[in-house]
Design an enzyme around this catalytic site. Structure first.
Site, PDB file in Angstrom:
ATOM      1  N   THR A  45       1.090  -1.370   0.209  1.00  0.00           N
ATOM      2  CA  THR A  45      -0.320   0.087   0.154  1.00  0.00           C
ATOM      3  C   THR A  45       0.908   1.135  -0.002  1.00  0.00           C
ATOM      4  OG1 THR A  45       0.142   0.202   2.596  1.00  0.00           O
ATOM      5  CG2 THR A  45      -1.870  -1.214   1.378  1.00  0.00           C
ATOM      6  N   ASN A  47       0.771   5.178   1.249  1.00  0.00           N
ATOM      7  CA  ASN A  47       0.860   5.737   2.320  1.00  0.00           C
ATOM      8  C   ASN A  47       0.672   6.938   1.398  1.00  0.00           C
ATOM      9  OD1 ASN A  47       1.262   2.891   3.118  1.00  0.00           O
ATOM     10  ND2 ASN A  47       0.825   3.841   4.913  1.00  0.00           N
ATOM     11  N   GLU A 139      -4.283   4.891   1.915  1.00  0.00           N
ATOM     12  CA  GLU A 139      -3.050   3.619   1.980  1.00  0.00           C
ATOM     13  C   GLU A 139      -3.596   3.421   0.616  1.00  0.00           C
ATOM     14  OE1 GLU A 139      -1.549   0.833   4.181  1.00  0.00           O
ATOM     15  OE2 GLU A 139      -2.984   0.423   5.935  1.00  0.00           O
TER      16      GLU A 139
HETATM   17  P1  ADP Z   1       5.106   0.673   3.757  1.00  0.00           P
HETATM   18  O1  ADP Z   1       4.460   0.153   5.003  1.00  0.00           O
HETATM   19  O2  ADP Z   1       6.565   1.358   3.725  1.00  0.00           O
HETATM   20  O3  ADP Z   1       3.442   1.686   2.991  1.00  0.00           O
HETATM   21  P2  ADP Z   1       4.327  -1.385   1.705  1.00  0.00           P
HETATM   22  O4  ADP Z   1       4.252  -2.770   1.831  1.00  0.00           O
HETATM   23  O5  ADP Z   1       3.392  -0.959   2.268  1.00  0.00           O
HETATM   24  O6  ADP Z   1       5.463  -0.619   3.086  1.00  0.00           O
HETATM   25  O7  ADP Z   1       4.522  -1.207   0.318  1.00  0.00           O
HETATM   26  C1  ADP Z   1       4.119   0.035  -0.405  1.00  0.00           C
HETATM   27  C2  ADP Z   1       5.067   0.326  -1.528  1.00  0.00           C
HETATM   28  O8  ADP Z   1       5.858  -0.739  -2.566  1.00  0.00           O
HETATM   29  C3  ADP Z   1       4.608   1.869  -1.757  1.00  0.00           C
HETATM   30  O9  ADP Z   1       5.056   2.715  -1.391  1.00  0.00           O
HETATM   31  C4  ADP Z   1       5.351   1.617  -3.107  1.00  0.00           C
HETATM   32  O10 ADP Z   1       6.236   2.549  -3.687  1.00  0.00           O
HETATM   33  C5  ADP Z   1       5.163   0.672  -3.644  1.00  0.00           C
HETATM   34  N1  ADP Z   1       4.382  -0.766  -4.242  1.00  0.00           N
HETATM   35  C6  ADP Z   1       4.435  -1.436  -5.262  1.00  0.00           C
HETATM   36  N2  ADP Z   1       3.640  -2.040  -5.615  1.00  0.00           N
HETATM   37  C7  ADP Z   1       2.712  -1.577  -5.621  1.00  0.00           C
HETATM   38  C8  ADP Z   1       1.317  -1.386  -6.008  1.00  0.00           C
HETATM   39  N3  ADP Z   1       0.710  -2.300  -6.353  1.00  0.00           N
HETATM   40  N4  ADP Z   1       0.354  -0.218  -5.083  1.00  0.00           N
HETATM   41  C9  ADP Z   1       0.960   0.063  -4.348  1.00  0.00           C
HETATM   42  N5  ADP Z   1       1.856   0.263  -3.789  1.00  0.00           N
HETATM   43  C10 ADP Z   1       3.403  -0.730  -4.626  1.00  0.00           C
HETATM   44  N1  RBF Z   2      -7.086  -2.701   8.119  1.00  0.00           N
HETATM   45  C1  RBF Z   2      -7.733  -2.996   9.038  1.00  0.00           C
HETATM   46  O1  RBF Z   2      -7.377  -3.279  10.578  1.00  0.00           O
HETATM   47  N2  RBF Z   2      -9.278  -2.910   9.292  1.00  0.00           N
HETATM   48  C2  RBF Z   2      -9.561  -3.339   8.097  1.00  0.00           C
HETATM   49  O2  RBF Z   2     -11.198  -3.507   7.686  1.00  0.00           O
HETATM   50  C3  RBF Z   2      -8.750  -3.018   6.613  1.00  0.00           C
HETATM   51  N3  RBF Z   2      -9.260  -2.674   5.354  1.00  0.00           N
HETATM   52  C4  RBF Z   2      -8.631  -2.982   4.609  1.00  0.00           C
HETATM   53  C5  RBF Z   2      -8.764  -2.839   3.622  1.00  0.00           C
HETATM   54  C6  RBF Z   2      -7.637  -2.675   1.916  1.00  0.00           C
HETATM   55  C7  RBF Z   2      -8.624  -2.197   1.161  1.00  0.00           C
HETATM   56  C8  RBF Z   2      -6.018  -2.194   2.170  1.00  0.00           C
HETATM   57  C9  RBF Z   2      -5.275  -1.195   1.144  1.00  0.00           C
HETATM   58  C10 RBF Z   2      -6.043  -1.543   3.710  1.00  0.00           C
HETATM   59  C11 RBF Z   2      -6.777  -2.572   5.155  1.00  0.00           C
HETATM   60  N4  RBF Z   2      -6.732  -2.654   6.044  1.00  0.00           N
HETATM   61  C12 RBF Z   2      -6.994  -2.264   7.241  1.00  0.00           C
HETATM   62  C13 RBF Z   2      -4.916  -1.991   6.282  1.00  0.00           C
HETATM   63  C14 RBF Z   2      -3.927  -2.827   6.683  1.00  0.00           C
HETATM   64  O3  RBF Z   2      -4.436  -4.009   8.076  1.00  0.00           O
HETATM   65  C15 RBF Z   2      -2.853  -2.861   5.851  1.00  0.00           C
HETATM   66  O4  RBF Z   2      -2.805  -2.450   4.846  1.00  0.00           O
HETATM   67  C16 RBF Z   2      -2.021  -3.420   6.768  1.00  0.00           C
HETATM   68  O5  RBF Z   2      -0.690  -3.447   6.656  1.00  0.00           O
HETATM   69  C17 RBF Z   2      -1.886  -5.091   5.956  1.00  0.00           C
HETATM   70  O6  RBF Z   2      -0.718  -5.649   6.180  1.00  0.00           O
HETATM   71 MG    MG Z   3       1.662   0.343   2.804  1.00  0.00          MG
END
Ligand code: ADP
Ligand code: RBF
Ligand code: MG
Length: 216
Positions: A45, A47, A139
């Site tokens: 995700t 952020n 995110e």
């Molecule tokens: P963080 O905790 O730093 O957000 P994540 O495990 O959520 O780490 O990874 C997020 C990062 O992955 C994004 O900031 C982006 O650079 C990269 N990324 C790669 N593919 C995707 C995708 N399909 N959607 C969102 N982020 C992506």
């Molecule tokens: N976190 C929650 O605690 N509850 C949720 O219902 C929830 N829904 C999510 C739905 C989407 C589409 C996304 C992208 C994230 C959601 N998350 C939710 C956040 C999730 O906990 C976070 O992305 C974690 O980092 C996954 O490991």
């Molecule tokens: Mg993230």
């Protein structure tokens, strides 16, 4: 698990297009998140800062899952960067050394800024009750695989609909399973003509939605 289990509808809202208060807009620079390994779960995700000064509607927005379109201005060096708006640079260096005479709009050696490309997305705005966060996060999971991370890239969001409230879960598997369904809902809901931008969607597809803000 043998049963097809999750009875949630996959297509939300009318085929006629987004309804007020949508579309909602948000923009910012991709920042580091909580580092919980969303990527390892297959749902990275991107952020964005939650900043009520830049995004006034967010202070009153219902926490939960939303879907819509994200646009990214990826740096030219990124493997998924758009190639249509600029000629390839690494393969054409045989006779010219940094001259811009064939580009009247460029008066110096600076390259134009990267252009925005549009992708379908699903996102969460809230406190992630499964993790009990004390600050609200935003995110975005883009529904496409990328060849590299894109931290620090400018990102814009056109949010078109609400999917569900955020929930707590008995385990990580249940959370991930629900997010998978959210992705399916987003993909199918966005695939309709009135929900798809007219231009700029990566991988083709074009509809009648005004997505011009995403790419300007
Ligand atoms: P963080 O905790 O730093 O957000 P994540 O495990 O959520 O780490 O990874 C997020 C990062 O992955 C994004 O900031 C982006 O650079 C990269 N990324 C790669 N593919 C995707 C995708 N399909 N959607 C969102 N982020 C992506
Ligand atoms: N976190 C929650 O605690 N509850 C949720 O219902 C929830 N829904 C999510 C739905 C989407 C589409 C996304 C992208 C994230 C959601 N998350 C939710 C956040 C999730 O906990 C976070 O992305 C974690 O980092 C996954 O490991
Ligand atoms: Mg993230």
């Amino acid at each position: 698990m043998a049963e097809p289990t999750n009875p949630r509808p996959r297509i939300l809202y009318s085929a006629a297009g987004p309804e007020p208060p949508f579309p909602l807009r948000m923009e910012g620079t991709v920042i580091s998140g909580f580092g919980r390994g969303s990527k390892e779960l297959g749902i990275p995700t991107a952020n964005l800062p939650v900043d009520a000064a830049a995004t006034p509607w967010i202070a009153d927005a219902r926490s939960g899952v939303y879907f819509g379109w994200a646009s990214l201005a990826l740096p030219r060096t990124h493997p998924d960067a758009s190639s249509s708006s600029s000629p390839p640079s690494s393969t054409t260096t045989t006779t010219t050394t940094n001259n811009n005479t064939d580009n009247p709009s460029s008066s110096s050696s600076t390259t134009p800024p990267p252009s925005f490309q549009i992708y379908p997305m699903v996102m969460s705005i809230g406190y992630n009750p499964f993790y009990k966060n004390s600050v609200r996060s935003a995110e975005v999971h883009i529904l496409q695989a990328f060849g590299a991370d894109f931290y620090d890239a400018p990102m814009r969001l056109l949010i078109l609909g609400f999917v569900r409230d955020e929930k707590d879960y008995s385990g990580l598997d249940a959370l991930v399973e629900d997010i998978r369904v959210d992705c399916d809902v987003a993909r199918q809901s966005l695939a309709r003509e009135a929900w798809t931008p007219a231009e700029g969607v990566v991988g083709g597809g074009s509809g009648t939605l005004d997505g011009s803000w995403l790419v300007r």
